[in-house]
Design an enzyme around this catalytic site. Sequence first.
Site, PDB file in Angstrom:
ATOM      1  N   LYS A  13       7.496  -2.714  -3.602  1.00  0.00           N
ATOM      2  CA  LYS A  13       8.031  -2.635  -5.077  1.00  0.00           C
ATOM      3  C   LYS A  13       8.685  -1.435  -5.483  1.00  0.00           C
ATOM      4  O   LYS A  13       9.866  -1.194  -5.769  1.00  0.00           O
ATOM      5  CB  LYS A  13       6.960  -2.822  -6.050  1.00  0.00           C
ATOM      6  CG  LYS A  13       6.151  -4.011  -5.992  1.00  0.00           C
ATOM      7  CD  LYS A  13       5.470  -4.189  -6.997  1.00  0.00           C
ATOM      8  CE  LYS A  13       4.291  -3.582  -6.896  1.00  0.00           C
ATOM      9  NZ  LYS A  13       2.919  -3.758  -5.916  1.00  0.00           N
ATOM     10  N   ARG A  85      -0.402  -5.642 -14.844  1.00  0.00           N
ATOM     11  CA  ARG A  85      -1.301  -5.892 -13.752  1.00  0.00           C
ATOM     12  C   ARG A  85      -2.244  -7.232 -14.072  1.00  0.00           C
ATOM     13  O   ARG A  85      -2.986  -7.495 -13.323  1.00  0.00           O
ATOM     14  CB  ARG A  85      -2.110  -4.720 -12.834  1.00  0.00           C
ATOM     15  CG  ARG A  85      -1.309  -4.285 -11.787  1.00  0.00           C
ATOM     16  CD  ARG A  85      -1.957  -3.273 -11.265  1.00  0.00           C
ATOM     17  NE  ARG A  85      -1.964  -3.078  -9.888  1.00  0.00           N
ATOM     18  CZ  ARG A  85      -1.209  -2.160  -9.217  1.00  0.00           C
ATOM     19  NH1 ARG A  85      -0.132  -1.541  -9.907  1.00  0.00           N
ATOM     20  NH2 ARG A  85      -1.036  -1.916  -8.005  1.00  0.00           N
ATOM     21  N   ARG A 124       1.969   2.141   6.515  1.00  0.00           N
ATOM     22  CA  ARG A 124       2.781   3.141   5.406  1.00  0.00           C
ATOM     23  C   ARG A 124       2.291   4.344   5.571  1.00  0.00           C
ATOM     24  O   ARG A 124       1.318   4.897   5.823  1.00  0.00           O
ATOM     25  CB  ARG A 124       2.370   2.412   4.185  1.00  0.00           C
ATOM     26  CG  ARG A 124       3.037   2.876   3.080  1.00  0.00           C
ATOM     27  CD  ARG A 124       2.965   2.365   1.840  1.00  0.00           C
ATOM     28  NE  ARG A 124       1.783   2.214   1.112  1.00  0.00           N
ATOM     29  CZ  ARG A 124       1.742   1.656  -0.171  1.00  0.00           C
ATOM     30  NH1 ARG A 124       2.833   1.104  -0.570  1.00  0.00           N
ATOM     31  NH2 ARG A 124       0.474   1.496  -0.692  1.00  0.00           N
ATOM     32  N   ARG A 157      -1.961   6.865   2.378  1.00  0.00           N
ATOM     33  CA  ARG A 157      -2.533   7.071   1.221  1.00  0.00           C
ATOM     34  C   ARG A 157      -4.073   6.642   1.383  1.00  0.00           C
ATOM     35  O   ARG A 157      -4.167   5.843   2.212  1.00  0.00           O
ATOM     36  CB  ARG A 157      -2.073   5.915   0.159  1.00  0.00           C
ATOM     37  CG  ARG A 157      -0.911   6.581  -0.578  1.00  0.00           C
ATOM     38  CD  ARG A 157      -0.058   5.417  -1.444  1.00  0.00           C
ATOM     39  NE  ARG A 157      -0.839   4.374  -2.093  1.00  0.00           N
ATOM     40  CZ  ARG A 157      -0.420   3.452  -3.181  1.00  0.00           C
ATOM     41  NH1 ARG A 157       0.914   3.373  -3.188  1.00  0.00           N
ATOM     42  NH2 ARG A 157      -1.156   2.596  -3.416  1.00  0.00           N
ATOM     43  N   ARG A 168      -7.829  -4.414  -2.816  1.00  0.00           N
ATOM     44  CA  ARG A 168      -6.532  -4.478  -3.542  1.00  0.00           C
ATOM     45  C   ARG A 168      -5.872  -6.024  -3.560  1.00  0.00           C
ATOM     46  O   ARG A 168      -5.287  -6.224  -4.712  1.00  0.00           O
ATOM     47  CB  ARG A 168      -5.688  -3.408  -3.174  1.00  0.00           C
ATOM     48  CG  ARG A 168      -6.234  -1.722  -3.558  1.00  0.00           C
ATOM     49  CD  ARG A 168      -5.454  -0.618  -2.650  1.00  0.00           C
ATOM     50  NE  ARG A 168      -4.018  -0.663  -2.997  1.00  0.00           N
ATOM     51  CZ  ARG A 168      -3.043  -0.265  -2.255  1.00  0.00           C
ATOM     52  NH1 ARG A 168      -3.383   0.326  -0.992  1.00  0.00           N
ATOM     53  NH2 ARG A 168      -1.723  -0.268  -2.496  1.00  0.00           N
TER      54      ARG A 168
HETATM   55  P1  AMP Z   1       0.167   1.086  -6.746  1.00  0.00           P
HETATM   56  O1  AMP Z   1       0.628   2.388  -6.333  1.00  0.00           O
HETATM   57  O2  AMP Z   1       0.959   0.207  -7.712  1.00  0.00           O
HETATM   58  O3  AMP Z   1      -0.201   0.309  -5.489  1.00  0.00           O
HETATM   59  O4  AMP Z   1      -0.988   1.440  -7.546  1.00  0.00           O
HETATM   60  C1  AMP Z   1      -2.265   2.083  -6.921  1.00  0.00           C
HETATM   61  C2  AMP Z   1      -3.478   1.971  -7.748  1.00  0.00           C
HETATM   62  O5  AMP Z   1      -3.315   2.457  -9.023  1.00  0.00           O
HETATM   63  C3  AMP Z   1      -3.889   0.438  -7.739  1.00  0.00           C
HETATM   64  O6  AMP Z   1      -4.642  -0.042  -6.943  1.00  0.00           O
HETATM   65  C4  AMP Z   1      -4.855   0.607  -9.283  1.00  0.00           C
HETATM   66  O7  AMP Z   1      -6.321   1.215  -8.886  1.00  0.00           O
HETATM   67  C5  AMP Z   1      -4.159   1.746 -10.023  1.00  0.00           C
HETATM   68  N1  AMP Z   1      -2.813   1.148 -10.969  1.00  0.00           N
HETATM   69  C6  AMP Z   1      -1.547   1.135 -10.762  1.00  0.00           C
HETATM   70  N2  AMP Z   1      -0.949   0.386 -11.545  1.00  0.00           N
HETATM   71  C7  AMP Z   1      -1.947   0.041 -12.499  1.00  0.00           C
HETATM   72  C8  AMP Z   1      -1.901  -0.727 -13.559  1.00  0.00           C
HETATM   73  N3  AMP Z   1      -1.041  -1.153 -14.282  1.00  0.00           N
HETATM   74  N4  AMP Z   1      -3.335  -1.065 -14.095  1.00  0.00           N
HETATM   75  C9  AMP Z   1      -4.629  -0.604 -13.727  1.00  0.00           C
HETATM   76  N5  AMP Z   1      -4.450   0.056 -12.548  1.00  0.00           N
HETATM   77  C10 AMP Z   1      -3.237   0.502 -12.090  1.00  0.00           C
END
Ligand code: AMP
Length: 212
Positions: A13, A85, A124, A157, A168
């Site tokens: 994404k 989310r 990654r 990460r 996740r």
């Molecule tokens: P991402 O980089 O989008 O994979 O997000 C990494 C982590 O950030 C996720 O696993 C959540 O812990 C947190 N996170 C990101 N976006 C959201 C959201 N919209 N709502 C809640 N937690 C989020």
Amino acid sequence: MKLIIMGPPGTGKGTHATHLQNKYGLQIIGTGNILRQEVEKKTELGEKIKATMDAGHLVDDAIVIEVVKKRIKLIKSYILDGFPRNTEQALALKNFLKERGEHLDTVIYIETSEQELTERLSGRLVCNKCGRVYQIRTMPPQMTGVCDTCKQSLTHREDDAPEVIKKRIETYREQTEPLLEFYRDEDILKTVNGNQDPESVFADIIGVLEQI
Ligand code: AMP
């Protein structure tokens, strides 16, 4: 234009959002990146967020919704990456836009198989300086372990550890996947096949956007 780019963790994404930013001048609102920046500041809130992220859980809705509202108030054309989310976030977004006489144009869903996601996430690499993301198999850096842009060492990460990846993806299936139905009902959901090389996925995304 107001877009959401949706899909399970590891679907690319963020990478596609960056390409869309470059092509159409859309601004990215990526909640994962915004939350990671807060963690970097090592504030009390940042420490709390880090514990939640490291466990593969979702950060508190109130925090994330506030962060997004603050940003979308200021701009007209954007891509939401990683938000909403869950249903609560989707409803908050819908109501906020409605109050302002605005609406979403499209939700792009990058559909990707579980095996592909696990493989991609475990390979990654990210640059902690500029945020650029690489993938050992599909998008490697020119020099092993070094960022092409700023020459810093690349790292994994913390939440890309195998047991956190599993959590996740589980969180995604339980809480985020139901949103597909929500946006299908609104008639704005467009699906692209994420099990292809990144160039083909991006070409399909462009194909969808050129139609609207
Ligand atoms: P991402 O980089 O989008 O994979 O997000 C990494 C982590 O950030 C996720 O696993 C959540 O812990 C947190 N996170 C990101 N976006 C959201 C959201 N919209 N709502 C809640 N937690 C989020």
